[in-house]
Design a protein around this motif. Structure first.
Motif, PDB file in Angstrom:
ATOM      1  N   ALA A  94       0.835  -1.205   0.000  1.00 30.46           N
ATOM      2  CA  ALA A  94       0.000   0.000   0.000  1.00 30.46           C
ATOM      3  C   ALA A  94       0.867   1.253   0.000  1.00 30.46           C
ATOM      4  O   ALA A  94       0.546   2.240  -0.685  1.00 30.46           O
ATOM      5  CB  ALA A  94      -0.933  -0.016   1.213  1.00 30.46           C
ATOM      6  N   ASP A  95       1.975   1.218   0.755  1.00 30.51           N
ATOM      7  CA  ASP A  95       2.891   2.360   0.773  1.00 30.51           C
ATOM      8  C   ASP A  95       3.482   2.588  -0.615  1.00 30.51           C
ATOM      9  O   ASP A  95       3.623   3.735  -1.060  1.00 30.51           O
ATOM     10  CB  ASP A  95       4.016   2.121   1.781  1.00 30.51           C
ATOM     11  N   PHE A  96       3.818   1.496  -1.294  1.00 29.15           N
ATOM     12  CA  PHE A  96       4.387   1.601  -2.638  1.00 29.15           C
ATOM     13  C   PHE A  96       3.395   2.252  -3.605  1.00 29.15           C
ATOM     14  O   PHE A  96       3.742   3.166  -4.353  1.00 29.15           O
ATOM     15  CB  PHE A  96       4.781   0.219  -3.141  1.00 29.15           C
ATOM     16  N   LEU A  97       2.157   1.786  -3.560  1.00 23.90           N
ATOM     17  CA  LEU A  97       1.143   2.327  -4.473  1.00 23.90           C
ATOM     18  C   LEU A  97       0.814   3.784  -4.158  1.00 23.90           C
ATOM     19  O   LEU A  97       0.491   4.573  -5.047  1.00 23.90           O
ATOM     20  CB  LEU A  97      -0.126   1.474  -4.400  1.00 23.90           C
ATOM     21  N   ARG A  98       0.904   4.145  -2.865  1.00 20.20           N
ATOM     22  CA  ARG A  98       0.538   5.497  -2.462  1.00 20.20           C
ATOM     23  C   ARG A  98       1.679   6.502  -2.669  1.00 20.20           C
ATOM     24  O   ARG A  98       1.441   7.646  -3.062  1.00 20.20           O
ATOM     25  CB  ARG A  98       0.129   5.502  -0.985  1.00 20.20           C
ATOM     26  N   GLU A  99       2.919   6.085  -2.417  1.00 14.59           N
ATOM     27  CA  GLU A  99       4.023   7.039  -2.349  1.00 14.59           C
ATOM     28  C   GLU A  99       4.903   7.101  -3.591  1.00 14.59           C
ATOM     29  O   GLU A  99       5.593   8.093  -3.807  1.00 14.59           O
ATOM     30  CB  GLU A  99       4.898   6.718  -1.128  1.00 14.59           C
ATOM     31  N   THR A 100       4.918   6.053  -4.385  1.00 16.88           N
ATOM     32  CA  THR A 100       5.800   6.062  -5.554  1.00 16.88           C
ATOM     33  C   THR A 100       5.135   6.802  -6.717  1.00 16.88           C
ATOM     34  O   THR A 100       3.908   6.948  -6.768  1.00 16.88           O
ATOM     35  CB  THR A 100       6.142   4.626  -6.004  1.00 16.88           C
ATOM     36  N   LEU A 111      10.854   3.029 -13.838  1.00 18.68           N
ATOM     37  CA  LEU A 111      12.195   3.042 -13.248  1.00 18.68           C
ATOM     38  C   LEU A 111      12.267   3.917 -12.004  1.00 18.68           C
ATOM     39  O   LEU A 111      12.812   3.481 -10.974  1.00 18.68           O
ATOM     40  CB  LEU A 111      13.219   3.489 -14.294  1.00 18.68           C
ATOM     41  N   PRO A 112      11.746   5.164 -12.034  1.00 16.29           N
ATOM     42  CA  PRO A 112      11.745   5.963 -10.789  1.00 16.29           C
ATOM     43  C   PRO A 112      11.015   5.265  -9.646  1.00 16.29           C
ATOM     44  O   PRO A 112      11.419   5.367  -8.485  1.00 16.29           O
ATOM     45  CB  PRO A 112      11.029   7.254 -11.202  1.00 16.29           C
ATOM     46  N   ALA A 113       9.934   4.535  -9.967  1.00 16.44           N
ATOM     47  CA  ALA A 113       9.193   3.831  -8.915  1.00 16.44           C
ATOM     48  C   ALA A 113      10.035   2.723  -8.297  1.00 16.44           C
ATOM     49  O   ALA A 113       9.987   2.498  -7.080  1.00 16.44           O
ATOM     50  CB  ALA A 113       7.901   3.253  -9.483  1.00 16.44           C
ATOM     51  N   LEU A 114      10.829   2.028  -9.115  1.00 18.96           N
ATOM     52  CA  LEU A 114      11.661   0.932  -8.600  1.00 18.96           C
ATOM     53  C   LEU A 114      12.751   1.427  -7.665  1.00 18.96           C
ATOM     54  O   LEU A 114      13.216   0.678  -6.800  1.00 18.96           O
ATOM     55  CB  LEU A 114      12.288   0.163  -9.770  1.00 18.96           C
ATOM     56  N   PHE A 115      13.167   2.674  -7.841  1.00 17.49           N
ATOM     57  CA  PHE A 115      14.214   3.235  -6.994  1.00 17.49           C
ATOM     58  C   PHE A 115      13.645   4.147  -5.914  1.00 17.49           C
ATOM     59  O   PHE A 115      14.389   4.897  -5.285  1.00 17.49           O
ATOM     60  CB  PHE A 115      15.238   3.996  -7.840  1.00 17.49           C
ATOM     61  N   ASP A 116      12.362   4.053  -5.693  1.00 19.58           N
ATOM     62  CA  ASP A 116      11.732   4.853  -4.646  1.00 19.58           C
ATOM     63  C   ASP A 116      12.109   4.318  -3.270  1.00 19.58           C
ATOM     64  O   ASP A 116      12.490   3.153  -3.106  1.00 19.58           O
ATOM     65  CB  ASP A 116      10.207   4.816  -4.808  1.00 19.58           C
ATOM     66  N   ARG A 117      11.990   5.178  -2.263  1.00 18.01           N
ATOM     67  CA  ARG A 117      12.354   4.818  -0.894  1.00 18.01           C
ATOM     68  C   ARG A 117      11.627   3.578  -0.408  1.00 18.01           C
ATOM     69  O   ARG A 117      12.214   2.715   0.261  1.00 18.01           O
ATOM     70  CB  ARG A 117      12.050   5.991   0.042  1.00 18.01           C
TER      71      ARG A 117
END
Length: 219
Positions: A94-100, A111-117
């Motif tokens: 859920a954090d990935f879908l919300r924050e990336t 690519l930016p999503a894969l390197f997100d925090r």
């Protein structure tokens, strides 16, 4: 402005390594006494096992320093009162879908999503216990210890370093427990996959006088 997440992680990692380096000589000396006593009694020395043991001890100290330090100062400790826990499995999804910045219809965001925090944090949690699982499998022949170590870490965070403080100063997270355990299991499976190519540690056992005895037999 606030430092970037990557910079904070690097600072925390370097600080943990430094703290482990300070503690290592004393703890290694305490551990070495029974370790070498057992080898003397068995009249056997295994230098590979000794090196692995030293590296493993330093690694464990680094992990403990990373997950429990820095400790809260007096003012922060006085404000602690509760024990925080995150019990929702796969909350990181859920954090990935919300924050990336991921947009499924836009390939440029992949690519930016894969390197997100949020992604890097999941990867770090998996990698953290990968060496632990490798050591337990190769050196000790164990598989279940990584689960216990993951639980030990999260329990320590939940209880404020085992009730040293009145409340938790790090979040106990069921996702961290799952990811850490997964990392340990992957480490064990990696060693299992390579066992046919890895020499058994017993092959490095050395017995006093064995070389001289072999030379006498050859003569």
């Amino acid at each position: 402005g606030a430092p970037r997440w990557e910079a904070r992680i690097m600072t925390s990692l370097l600080g943990s390594i430094r703290l482990a380096a300070y503690a290592f000589p004393l703890i290694a000396a305490l551990v070495a006494v029974p370790f070498f006593d057992r080898q003397v009694r068995a009249r056997c020395f295994n230098w590979v096992r000794t090196v692995f043991g030293g590296l493993f001890l330093f690694y464990v100290l680094c992990v403990l320093a990373l997950v429990f330090f820095p400790l809260p100062d007096a003012a922060q400790a006085a404000r602690l009162s509760g024990h925080e826990i995150q019990l929702v499995p796969f909350q990181f999804v859920a954090d990935f879908l919300r924050e990336t910045p991921l947009v499924l219809s836009d390939a440029r965001t992949y690519l930016p999503a894969l390197f997100d925090r949020t992604v890097l944090q999941v990867v770090c949690n998996i990698l953290m216990l990968l060496p632990f699982g490798m050591y337990l499998r190769y050196v000790c022949g164990l598989d279940l210890g990584k689960v216990a170590f993951s639980a030990f870490i999260e329990l320590g965070q939940l209880t404020g370093l085992f009730f040293m403080f009145r409340g938790s100063y790090r979040l106990c997270d069921v996702d961290d427990l799952m990811l850490n355990t997964l990392g340990g299991l992957l480490g064990g499976e990696l060693v299992h996959a390579l066992e046919a190519y890895l020499p058994p540690l017993d092959a490095f056992d050395r017995f006093p006088g064995s070389s001289a005895l072999a030379m006498q037999r050859l003569g």
